[in-house]
Scaffold this active site. Structure first.
Site, PDB file in Angstrom:
ATOM      1  N   ASN A 171      -0.048  -0.167 -13.079  1.00 28.85           N
ATOM      2  CA  ASN A 171       0.817   0.533 -14.050  1.00 28.85           C
ATOM      3  C   ASN A 171       1.832  -0.390 -14.728  1.00 28.85           C
ATOM      4  O   ASN A 171       2.103  -0.243 -15.913  1.00 28.85           O
ATOM      5  CB  ASN A 171       1.490   1.755 -13.410  1.00 28.85           C
ATOM      6  CG  ASN A 171       2.374   1.396 -12.239  1.00 28.85           C
ATOM      7  OD1 ASN A 171       2.247   0.332 -11.646  1.00 28.85           O
ATOM      8  ND2 ASN A 171       3.279   2.285 -11.899  1.00 28.85           N
TER       9      ASN A 171
ATOM     10  N   GLU B 218       5.769  -1.396  -1.464  1.00 32.05           N
ATOM     11  CA  GLU B 218       6.349  -0.532  -2.506  1.00 32.05           C
ATOM     12  C   GLU B 218       5.262   0.469  -2.866  1.00 32.05           C
ATOM     13  O   GLU B 218       4.291   0.119  -3.539  1.00 32.05           O
ATOM     14  CB  GLU B 218       6.778  -1.369  -3.722  1.00 32.05           C
ATOM     15  CG  GLU B 218       7.834  -2.435  -3.416  1.00 32.05           C
ATOM     16  CD  GLU B 218       9.197  -1.853  -3.046  1.00 32.05           C
ATOM     17  OE1 GLU B 218       9.412  -0.641  -3.217  1.00 32.05           O
ATOM     18  OE2 GLU B 218      10.055  -2.625  -2.572  1.00 32.05           O
TER      19      GLU B 218
HETATM   20  P1  NAD Z   1      -3.909   1.147  -5.152  1.00 26.28           P
HETATM   21  O1  NAD Z   1      -3.284   1.296  -3.830  1.00 26.28           O
HETATM   22  O2  NAD Z   1      -5.221   1.770  -5.403  1.00 26.28           O
HETATM   23  O3  NAD Z   1      -4.086  -0.404  -5.510  1.00 26.28           O
HETATM   24  C1  NAD Z   1      -3.015  -1.310  -5.495  1.00 26.28           C
HETATM   25  C2  NAD Z   1      -3.560  -2.710  -5.250  1.00 26.28           C
HETATM   26  O4  NAD Z   1      -4.119  -2.782  -3.945  1.00 26.28           O
HETATM   27  C3  NAD Z   1      -4.647  -3.151  -6.206  1.00 26.28           C
HETATM   28  O5  NAD Z   1      -4.454  -4.500  -6.544  1.00 26.28           O
HETATM   29  C4  NAD Z   1      -5.902  -2.988  -5.357  1.00 26.28           C
HETATM   30  O6  NAD Z   1      -6.980  -3.805  -5.775  1.00 26.28           O
HETATM   31  C5  NAD Z   1      -5.391  -3.401  -4.006  1.00 26.28           C
HETATM   32  N1  NAD Z   1      -6.186  -2.941  -2.861  1.00 26.28           N
HETATM   33  C6  NAD Z   1      -7.180  -2.020  -2.812  1.00 26.28           C
HETATM   34  N2  NAD Z   1      -7.629  -1.883  -1.554  1.00 26.28           N
HETATM   35  C7  NAD Z   1      -6.901  -2.726  -0.780  1.00 26.28           C
HETATM   36  C8  NAD Z   1      -6.869  -3.026   0.615  1.00 26.28           C
HETATM   37  N3  NAD Z   1      -7.681  -2.416   1.478  1.00 26.28           N
HETATM   38  N4  NAD Z   1      -5.983  -3.933   1.062  1.00 26.28           N
HETATM   39  C9  NAD Z   1      -5.124  -4.546   0.213  1.00 26.28           C
HETATM   40  N5  NAD Z   1      -5.110  -4.301  -1.119  1.00 26.28           N
HETATM   41  C10 NAD Z   1      -5.989  -3.407  -1.609  1.00 26.28           C
HETATM   42  O7  NAD Z   1      -2.808   1.652  -6.182  1.00 26.28           O
HETATM   43  P2  NAD Z   1      -2.962   1.849  -7.747  1.00 26.28           P
HETATM   44  O8  NAD Z   1      -3.777   3.062  -8.007  1.00 26.28           O
HETATM   45  O9  NAD Z   1      -3.367   0.549  -8.353  1.00 26.28           O
HETATM   46  O10 NAD Z   1      -1.439   2.096  -8.185  1.00 26.28           O
HETATM   47  C11 NAD Z   1      -0.842   3.345  -8.256  1.00 26.28           C
HETATM   48  C12 NAD Z   1       0.062   3.571  -7.062  1.00 26.28           C
HETATM   49  O11 NAD Z   1       1.026   2.527  -6.978  1.00 26.28           O
HETATM   50  C13 NAD Z   1       0.868   4.855  -7.164  1.00 26.28           C
HETATM   51  O12 NAD Z   1       0.870   5.497  -5.924  1.00 26.28           O
HETATM   52  C14 NAD Z   1       2.276   4.373  -7.504  1.00 26.28           C
HETATM   53  O13 NAD Z   1       3.303   5.260  -7.145  1.00 26.28           O
HETATM   54  C15 NAD Z   1       2.328   3.096  -6.764  1.00 26.28           C
HETATM   55  N6  NAD Z   1       3.373   2.223  -7.296  1.00 26.28           N
HETATM   56  C16 NAD Z   1       4.500   2.022  -6.547  1.00 26.28           C
HETATM   57  C17 NAD Z   1       5.533   1.253  -7.047  1.00 26.28           C
HETATM   58  C18 NAD Z   1       6.779   1.004  -6.246  1.00 26.28           C
HETATM   59  O14 NAD Z   1       7.531   0.107  -6.605  1.00 26.28           O
HETATM   60  N7  NAD Z   1       7.032   1.746  -5.188  1.00 26.28           N
HETATM   61  C19 NAD Z   1       5.429   0.676  -8.311  1.00 26.28           C
HETATM   62  C20 NAD Z   1       4.266   0.894  -9.049  1.00 26.28           C
HETATM   63  C21 NAD Z   1       3.243   1.674  -8.522  1.00 26.28           C
END
Ligand code: NAD
Length: 478
Positions: free
Chosen positions: A156, A252
């Site tokens: 995002n 996060e």
């Molecule tokens: P996601 O958890 O699907 O993916 C995040 C990252 O993790 C990607 O780079 C993905 O390739 C990687 N990933 C996937 N499987 C993994 C594994 N088993 N081990 C380690 N890494 C792995 O999240 P998303 O759909 O990309 O992002 C949306 C989410 O992120 C929402 O829940 C949002 O609230 C959260 N978010 C949180 C913050 C914060 O600061 N708290 C900021 C932005 C987004």
């Protein structure tokens, strides 16, 4: 180190991996889709597991020398990166809009924020602290770097999330392997190539995967810490994966942020702010307003106003002038949003929007839903879409209880004219950040992190920098 930024302008256009100071073709390639069209607009390098191992090995090899440089040298490198990045904000912003779908103005804001963050970190210092000084003892707390950091980001805000991790990691003397989300790899690769011009080989490496390397990276024995931003579900996997090596983690994660509107709030003034807070980046912000609690005396008026405003939002391709809201970032998120719309129709009353848009790309109408039960999926889960549930309350204590009735605890907002009362409510909300009469104000020197299942540890500021260090107590007898 190459101090000449000219070479930077041509090298990264092929979107290659960054491994051991070199721009490297991927073992495979990855198609990147523009969510405003649903079509591939660019192809970039994708790493194999062997390339991930090379990146980790390069970071490990670079660590001892980098950790031994003076902080002034590391700071100078970050400042040089910032200087060149400052000249290329528009290029980064346009690319960001194409890969993420966000309106160009929002992408420009993201890049300006990323630049400010880089510069802010480059000003910080890590001081030794004398804990005890007597005739017989001197005890000093030092902050040692950890080693190789894995930085894993969500789609995002790829650049915002990256600059919360890479500058403090590198400033503290660590080396790093960065892995962006597979649907938004381009700005990170471009930035990696830029940084590579000013950092010794191996200090910053960037790999791209297709959701297949994150777990391996997290569990790798040579990774000392995982700085992760993403969903709570994946965050739990990261934590489990890090357990075998008792690795440090900063997580996060997701949010389901409540907004509590007090009964003395002015609906007309407030509705545009609430809607903006819910629809920012098409609702795909961890800290977006995701549930709105309104007192019964103002419920109808607030619902009407939010619906009226939602219907006026200009939705379109982020590169078109005048666009206020872009598409959802990827097909999976788009399909998820459609499920939330179905749920909203079943369990509530849709008073604005309610449908995917009849055009190419992943567009959803800005949607407002009223009279929806607290146990509906749209209220319980993180929608990450432009779909806003508005909930009625009678007793304030009940609104606070319902706002806290979630495993998430990222952010929250309270809105009202009596500041003292609003602040008292804020104190009762279980979240890492609670704003009163404002939203998304995130100063660079203020730590940010989630409560409950929204995260662990903090980013930003001095505290965010020190998360990339290990406290080392030196206890000297004399
Ligand atoms: P996601 O958890 O699907 O993916 C995040 C990252 O993790 C990607 O780079 C993905 O390739 C990687 N990933 C996937 N499987 C993994 C594994 N088993 N081990 C380690 N890494 C792995 O999240 P998303 O759909 O990309 O992002 C949306 C989410 O992120 C929402 O829940 C949002 O609230 C959260 N978010 C949180 C913050 C914060 O600061 N708290 C900021 C932005 C987004």
């Amino acid at each position: 180190m190459n101090a000449n930024p000219k070479t930077v302008e041509t090298a990264p256009q092929s979107f290659q991996l960054v491994i051991d100071g070199k721009l490297v073709a991927g073992a495979q390639s990855l198609d990147v889709i523009n969510p405003a069209t649903g079509k591939v607009f660019m192809t970039c390098a994708r790493a194999s597991q062997a390339q991930m191992e090379q990146a980790i090995a390069a970071a490990k090899a670079a660590f001892p020398a980098w950790a031994n440089t003076r902080i002034a040298e590391r700071r100078a490198a970050l400042n040089k990166i910032a200087d060149v990045f400052a000249t290329r904000l528009d290029e980064f912003a346009r690319l960001s809009t194409q890969e993420s779908g966000k309106p160009l103005a929002l992408a420009v804001r993201e890049m300006k924020g990323a630049l400010a963050s880089l510069r802010a970190f480059a000003q910080l210092d890590i001081q030794d602290k004398v804990l005890k000084e007597t005739d017989t003892t001197r005890i000093v707390q030092k902050h040692a770097p950890l080693g190789v950091i894995a930085a894993i980001t969500a789609w995002n805000y790829p650049m915002t999330l990256l600059v919360n991790k890479m500058p403090p990691a590198v400033l503290a003397g660590n080396t790093i392997v960065v892995k962006p989300a597979p649907t938004t790899p381009l700005t990170t690769l471009l930035f990696g190539a830029l940084c590579n011009e000013f950092l010794p080989p191996g200090v910053m490496n960037v790999i791209v995967d297709q959701n297949d390397l994150g777990g391996l990276l997290t569990q790798h024995p040579d990774i000392a810490k995982v700085a992760f931003t993403g969903s709570t579900a994946t965050g739990k996997k990261v934590m489990a994966g890090a357990a075998s090596g008792v690795k440090r983690v900063t997580l996060e994660l997701g949010g389901n942020d409540p907004a509590i509107v007090l009964d003395d709030a002015d609906v007309k003034t407030l509705a545009p702010k609430i809607l903006a807070g819910a629809l920012v980046n098409a609702g795909q912000v961890c800290l977006a307003i995701k549930r709105v609690f309104v007192h019964e005396s103002q419920y109808d008026a607030m619902c009407d106003e939010l619906a009226k405003l939602a219907k006026q939002v200009v939705v379109g391709d982020g590169l078109e002038q005048g666009t206020q809201m872009g598409p959802l970032q990827n097909k999976m998120q788009f399909e998820k949003a459609k499920e939330f719309l179905d749920d909203a129709r079943k369990h509530g009353t849709v008073i604005a929007g309610g449908n995917p848009m009849q055009r190419d790309g992943y567009f959803i109408e800005p949607t407002v839903v009223r009279d929806i039960a607290d146990d509906a999926r749209l209220v319980r889960d993180e929608q990450f879409a432009p779909i806003v549930p508005v909930l009625k309350y009678t007793e304030l204590s009940d609104a606070i209880r319902r706002a806290n009735d979630t495993d998430y605890g990222l952010g929250a907002t309270v809105w009202g004219t009596n500041l003292e009362r609003a602040s008292e409510v804020a104190m009762q909300l279980e979240a890492g950040t609670v704003w009163v009469n404002k939203h998304l104000d995130l100063p660079l020197d203020v730590p940010f992190g989630g409560a409950k299942q929204s995260g662990l540890g903090v980013e930003k500021g001095q505290e965010g920098l020190e998360e990339f260090t290990q406290a080392r107590i030196i206890n000297i007898g004399r």
